[in-house]
Design a protein around this motif. Sequence first.
Motif, PDB file in Angstrom:
ATOM      1  N   ALA A 249       3.000   7.474   3.104  1.00 43.57           N
ATOM      2  CA  ALA A 249       1.929   7.799   2.154  1.00 43.57           C
ATOM      3  C   ALA A 249       2.331   7.368   0.743  1.00 43.57           C
ATOM      4  O   ALA A 249       1.488   6.924  -0.045  1.00 43.57           O
ATOM      5  N   TYR A 250       3.622   7.484   0.415  1.00 45.71           N
ATOM      6  CA  TYR A 250       4.108   7.026  -0.888  1.00 45.71           C
ATOM      7  C   TYR A 250       4.033   5.504  -0.982  1.00 45.71           C
ATOM      8  O   TYR A 250       3.740   4.942  -2.037  1.00 45.71           O
ATOM      9  N   GLU A 251       4.289   4.846   0.150  1.00 50.40           N
ATOM     10  CA  GLU A 251       4.340   3.388   0.162  1.00 50.40           C
ATOM     11  C   GLU A 251       2.967   2.753   0.056  1.00 50.40           C
ATOM     12  O   GLU A 251       2.820   1.657  -0.494  1.00 50.40           O
ATOM     13  N   ARG A 252       1.953   3.424   0.584  1.00 47.37           N
ATOM     14  CA  ARG A 252       0.652   2.781   0.743  1.00 47.37           C
ATOM     15  C   ARG A 252      -0.347   3.048  -0.374  1.00 47.37           C
ATOM     16  O   ARG A 252      -1.392   2.399  -0.418  1.00 47.37           O
ATOM     17  N   SER A 253      -0.057   3.986  -1.250  1.00 44.07           N
ATOM     18  CA  SER A 253      -1.105   4.415  -2.171  1.00 44.07           C
ATOM     19  C   SER A 253      -0.795   4.164  -3.643  1.00 44.07           C
ATOM     20  O   SER A 253      -1.609   4.488  -4.506  1.00 44.07           O
ATOM     21  N   GLY A 254       0.361   3.602  -3.950  1.00 50.17           N
ATOM     22  CA  GLY A 254       0.750   3.435  -5.344  1.00 50.17           C
ATOM     23  C   GLY A 254       0.044   2.284  -6.027  1.00 50.17           C
ATOM     24  O   GLY A 254      -0.676   1.495  -5.397  1.00 50.17           O
ATOM     25  N   PRO A 255       0.233   2.145  -7.333  1.00 51.63           N
ATOM     26  CA  PRO A 255      -0.441   1.078  -8.083  1.00 51.63           C
ATOM     27  C   PRO A 255      -0.020  -0.330  -7.667  1.00 51.63           C
ATOM     28  O   PRO A 255      -0.726  -1.290  -7.946  1.00 51.63           O
ATOM     29  N   GLU A 256       1.128  -0.448  -6.992  1.00 52.88           N
ATOM     30  CA  GLU A 256       1.551  -1.771  -6.522  1.00 52.88           C
ATOM     31  C   GLU A 256       0.609  -2.331  -5.466  1.00 52.88           C
ATOM     32  O   GLU A 256       0.637  -3.533  -5.173  1.00 52.88           O
TER      33      GLU A 256
END
Length: 384
Positions: A249-256
Amino acid sequence: MKTLEIPVVKLPKETEELRREIRQFLKEEIENGLIETKCDCWLSGFSEDFSRKMGARGWIGMTWPKKYGGGERSSVERYVVTEEMLAAGAPVSGHWIADRQTGPLLLKYGTGEQKQFFLPRIAKGECYFAIGLSEPNAGSDLAALQARAVKVDKGWILNGSKIWTSGAHHAHYSIVLCRTTPMDPNNRHAGMSQLIVDLNAPGVTIRPIHLMTGEHHFNEVFFEDVFVPDGMVVGTLGNGWAQGMAELAYERSGPERILSTFPLLNELTNVLIEKGDTKGLNKVSRLISRLWTLRNMSLGIARLLEEGVPSNIIASLVKDMGTQFEQEIPEITRLLVSAIPSTDSENRLERFLAQSILQSPGFTLRGGTTEILRGIVAKGVINQ
C-alpha cells in the motif's frame, strides 16, 4: 455494501514554510551543478551524497519516532518533501524504498534490535533496501514464488532468485519474501515469511537488466545457500504474505506514481506558454486537472496509512490510474510540439521526452502490473 472513501486532506499552513525551504535547497543544488533534473528520478536518479544531505536535514524517516532517528512529523509533511523532490527530478533512488516502505514495515513488525540497527541508518541516508518479490516464474502470480529458506542452527539457508529488483546493485539489504514451509496447493499464500538479506553476503549474485536507455536499475538477484540469521526474520514466520501486501500500500499510492514524468509536463507547459499556444495549453490543462485529482487521492491514502487504515484496494486504484497518466504525458507532448527526443540533447524538453518514452514501459511493471491491480480492485469491491 461498505463504501471505499478517501479523505480530503488540506495542507496546513506550516507546510508552506517547509515547501519554501525544500525549493530553496533544490534551487541551490541545481544552480551549483550538484544535481540534474531527470524524469523517473526515484528509480534512475542515484546519489549517495544527496541522500546523506536529505538525511542530515531530517527529510528521511520524517514520520518515525525520534528514538529511531525519525522526526515525528506528519505524513502530510513527508508528502510535501517527496513531491517536491519528484517535481525537481532530484536523485532520490538510493534511500527511496527504505524510506517509503522498509521503515514502516520494520516499525510495525520488526524486532527491537532490527529497529535500533536499521532505522537510524536509513534516516541518515546511509542504508538502502531493495524489494525481493517477483521471480522469473512468479511475477504477476506472486503466490507461485519458489524461493525457499530452510531452518538450520541459528538461522536459515536461502535459495532461489528474484527479478525486476529495483536498485539492488546499490542496496545494502533486501526484504525477501520466501517460503519457510512447503507450498500448500490449497492455500498458496500460507508458509511465506520475510527475511532481511545482506546483499553482500556470500552466495548473493546481482545481475543487471538494462533498459532501452542503457540505464540500469532493474536486476536479477540470485541466492545460493545464503545464510540468514534468526534475528533477520521480519514479523511472524508464515505471515509474510499478509505483511508484504500491507507493505505494498505504501509502494502503490505515493506521489511517485503520478510524478515520474512531471519534469516533462512542466517543461511542455513552459514551452507552450512561450509560444502562446492556447490550444496546446488547453489540452495540457486537462492533464493538470487529472494530476490534481490524483494528487488529492494520493494525499488521502497517505493520511489513511498514517491512521493505520487498510488501503491496499484504493492504493491499487491510484497506481493504475497514475500509470495511465504518466504514460500519456510523453504521448501528448509528442503530438503538441515538434521535438526530436534524445537523452543527449541539450534541449530540456527533448531530453525529458526521451527519458519519459524510454522509461514508460517499466511503469506498468513496477508496483504490480495493470491487470493484477485491476483484479485486486475488482475483488476488493465485490468483497466489501
